[in-house]
Write a protein that holds these residues in place. Structure first.
Motif, PDB file in Angstrom:
ATOM      1  N   LYS A 102       0.829  -1.214   0.000  1.00  0.00           N
ATOM      2  CA  LYS A 102       0.000   0.000   0.000  1.00  0.00           C
ATOM      3  C   LYS A 102       0.855   1.252   0.000  1.00  0.00           C
ATOM      4  O   LYS A 102       0.601   2.199  -0.733  1.00  0.00           O
ATOM      5  N   MET A 142      -8.429   2.627 -13.214  1.00  0.00           N
ATOM      6  CA  MET A 142      -7.060   2.836 -12.717  1.00  0.00           C
ATOM      7  C   MET A 142      -6.026   2.227 -13.675  1.00  0.00           C
ATOM      8  O   MET A 142      -5.066   2.896 -14.073  1.00  0.00           O
ATOM      9  N   HIS A 158       2.776   1.683  -3.362  1.00  0.00           N
ATOM     10  CA  HIS A 158       1.866   2.002  -4.468  1.00  0.00           C
ATOM     11  C   HIS A 158       1.278   3.413  -4.310  1.00  0.00           C
ATOM     12  O   HIS A 158       1.237   4.185  -5.269  1.00  0.00           O
ATOM     13  N   LYS A 200     -12.079  -9.578  -2.566  1.00  0.00           N
ATOM     14  CA  LYS A 200     -11.806  -8.304  -3.241  1.00  0.00           C
ATOM     15  C   LYS A 200     -11.260  -8.588  -4.641  1.00  0.00           C
ATOM     16  O   LYS A 200     -11.678  -7.965  -5.613  1.00  0.00           O
TER      17      LYS A 200
END
Ligand code: HEM
Lengths: 52, 524
Positions: free
Chosen positions: B186, B410, B189, B255
């Motif tokens: 996280k 994205m 990125h 997810k």
């Protein structure tokens, strides 16, 4: 107005709104109505165990 | 108290609004700080005044963004205490520690050195000024690290032990929380997305000057550095995007399935490049999930597991369970079905009730016996605690279209930025960039696109993990406080007004300064 001053003004107005209005009138931590950690824990445990 | 879903919805909408607005200001701070520090290092090394002018101009844009954005994140912390009190209590010290460290970084390191960086020109030595600029930039990125540690823990709750007497999670392994794979992917990125945002903003503003035929040297130099910085960022975004996907596969398979609109996995699952989802598809019918799709055979299996023939579970597989998978430690396991997880969650909740009921029982022998039995149940089943609040399999599925399309937005925009930056680099190399009016148009268009891209990333990460506030341990419905939903709506409106005003102020002041340009500003 010079940019530096404008930016300070923005920061101050924003902090005033955040801490003097939002914090005082709208964002009272829910658990702050209890004095001790034991009472807070009891309240949360009740919420966690009594929900259907 | 029974908590209504409308209250949960109002609270999450409010949180989403605050977080998304907050993220409008953060990425530019993360990336532009570093870019400015690189410019100032050039100035420090060669002493050329044009580098100083360049550094000071971009510092001014940084300052405007910083002033408008600073402290908008504090509101998120208020919301935890007021709207999400069960959750805030339940996370225990896990959140407190990283956020306290974040506070120290944000307020002391970042703000103090920022003041030197902005006001200290010609007042402190060149070396100290440069140090302050670097520390501001590094401080901003480090404070992001601590916030993302807290967020990473919610997505992958490691390094804690649950204390049933207090209903809090207690930290048992600080380092496994701080260096969890989720946090690391996280952080890298998100920071790289900030670098890309900064590169695009610098290129766009500089291109605008070229279009207006002013500040030529300044603009070409800014574009040159920003392009290299941007190419580095986009390359790293692909690498860290891949590691993020691998981490999601291990820790949040639902997810991943939602990101792909995948209902039934197979050995050698394809990656969906683009598709139109079938709105009639549910986890328990036989409709085709896509009305139209362009897929790459076996690629998802490879991305997720490094093996073209491996199995990637879809939404229906995850609900039915029974397939083999490797857990976060690489151990092979058989997946439980939704119902089995619910049963184990209920056992854990019952064990917690027993604690509450008997912890003060005066009969010591009886108390010890019941509590030790309850402890065994709790330890065995705690990893599914949150499932005890879910009723139907649908409750465990995030919003598939939002997650699916945000992920495509994205990644496709990521593809666009690779192309954009390569073309920019090539036009610079050939020294023909100023003549290409179409490129200047794309450069300016890229500013809203890069913000949409970064926001879409957060939508994937946060919508995709629903219904969990803490993965598998606490769902949304059990996390909210008993505040009135009208209170939440009132603050929602106040935020919308406050943040919109800030955004307009930022844009107005920034446009004004950009119009004046590096030559039009009087540097005292
Ligand atoms: C090019 C290929 C890309 C891939 C494969 C990729 C992959 C991912 C994945 C899998 C996530 C979800 C992580 C999670 O839920 O834990 C994510 C989140 C995110 N992405 Fe991307 N991404 C890419 C490009 C980009 C670009 C170009 C940007 C921004 C300009 C961006 C910004 C974000 C942000 C801000 C998040 C939320 C923070 C996080 O969870 O890391 N991504 N990305």
């Amino acid at each position: 107005m010079e940019v530096g001053k404008t930016l300070w003004l923005i920061i101050l107005i924003k902090l005033a709104i955040i801490f003097l209005i939002l914090r005082v009138f709208f964002f009272r931590p829910e658990l702050s109505r209890y004095d001790t950690d034991a009472e807070k824990a009891e309240h949360v445990i009740e919420n966690l165990t009594k929900q259907p | 108290m029974l908590l209504t879903s409308s209250l949960a919805d109002a609270s999450r909408l409010q949180f989403a609004l605050t977080a998304m607005y907050h993220w409008l200001f953060v990425p530019l701070t993360l990336g532009l700080g570093i870019l400015i520090a690189i410019f100032e290092t050039k100035y420090y090394r060669c002493g050329d005044e044009s580098w100083k002018k360049l550094t000071r101009f971009w510092s001014r844009i940084f300052a405007i963004n910083f002033a408008c954005g600073v402290a908008t994140g504090i509101i998120l912390e208020f919301e935890f205490g007021t709207n999400w009190s069960n959750y805030s209590w339940f996370v225990g010290d896990i959140f407190g520690a990283p956020l306290a460290i974040e506070g120290i970084f944000a307020f002391f390191l970042e703000s103090t050195f920022f003041a030197v960086m902005y006001f200290g020109w010609d007042k402190v030595s060149k070396g100290f000024h440069l140090l302050s600029t670097w520390l501001t930039a590094i401080g901003a990125n480090l404070s992001a690290y601590w916030i993302l540690t807290a967020n990473g823990w919610m997505q992958n709750p490691v390094g804690v032990e649950f204390n049933p007497l207090t209903a809090r999670n207690e930290m048992v392994d600080f380092w496994s929380i701080v260096f969890s794979p989720t946090t690391l992917s996280k952080f890298s990125h998100s920071v790289m997305s900030g670098f890309l945002v900064a590169a695009i903003v610098v290129i766009a503003i500089s291109c605008w000057y070229l279009k207006k035929q002013r500040n030529r040297e300044f603009s070409l130099r800014s574009i040159k550095y920003a392009t290299v910085f941007g190419l580095f960022a986009i390359f790293m975004l692909m690498v860290t995007g891949h590691t993020s996907a691998v981490t999601v596969t291990r820790t949040q398979p639902m997810k991943l399935a939602a990101m792909e609109g995948l209902y039934r996995g197979e050995n050698g699952t394809p990656f969906v490049g683009f598709a139109v989802l079938n709105p009639k598809k549910t986890y328990d019918n036989d409709e085709n999930p896509y009305l139209f799709n362009i897929s790459f055979p076996k690629v998802l299996s490879f991305i997720a597991n490094g093996d073209f023939n491996s199995f990637v579970p879809g939404i229906s597989d995850i609900i039915e369970g029974g397939y083999k998978y490797k857990d976060a430690n690489g151990e092979e396991k058989t997946a439980l079905s939704f119902q089995e997880k619910v049963d184990r969650g209920n056992m854990a909740r019952r064990a917690l009730s027993l604690y509450a009921q008997y912890k003060d029982d005066p009969d010591t022998a009886k108390r010890n016996q019941i509590l030790s039995q309850a402890k065994v149940y709790l330890d065995e089943n705690f990893e599914y605690f949150g499932y005890g609040y879910l009723k139907n399999p649908e409750d465990s599925i995030p919003n598939v279209p939002v997650t699916f399309y945000s992920f495509r937005i994205m990644v496709m925009l990521g593809g666009y930025f690779i192309l954009f930056l390569i073309v920019c680099w090539w036009l610079m190399k050939k020294k023909i960039l100023e003549k290409k009016k179409w490129f200047i148009f794309f450069a300016i268009l890229s500013v809203p696109l890069v913000y949409i891209c970064a926001e879409a990333g957060w939508v994937v990460a946060e919508v995709g993990r629903q219904p969990w506030t803490i993965q598998d341990l606490l769902p949304i419905g059990a996390s909210v406080s008993g505040v009135s939903s009208s209170n939440v709506w009132t603050t929602f409106i106040i935020f919308a007004v406050l943040f919109t005003t800030l955004l307009i102020a930022e844009l107005k002041i920034a446009f004004n300064q950009i119009k004046k340009g590096p030559d039009g500003i009087k540097w005292n």
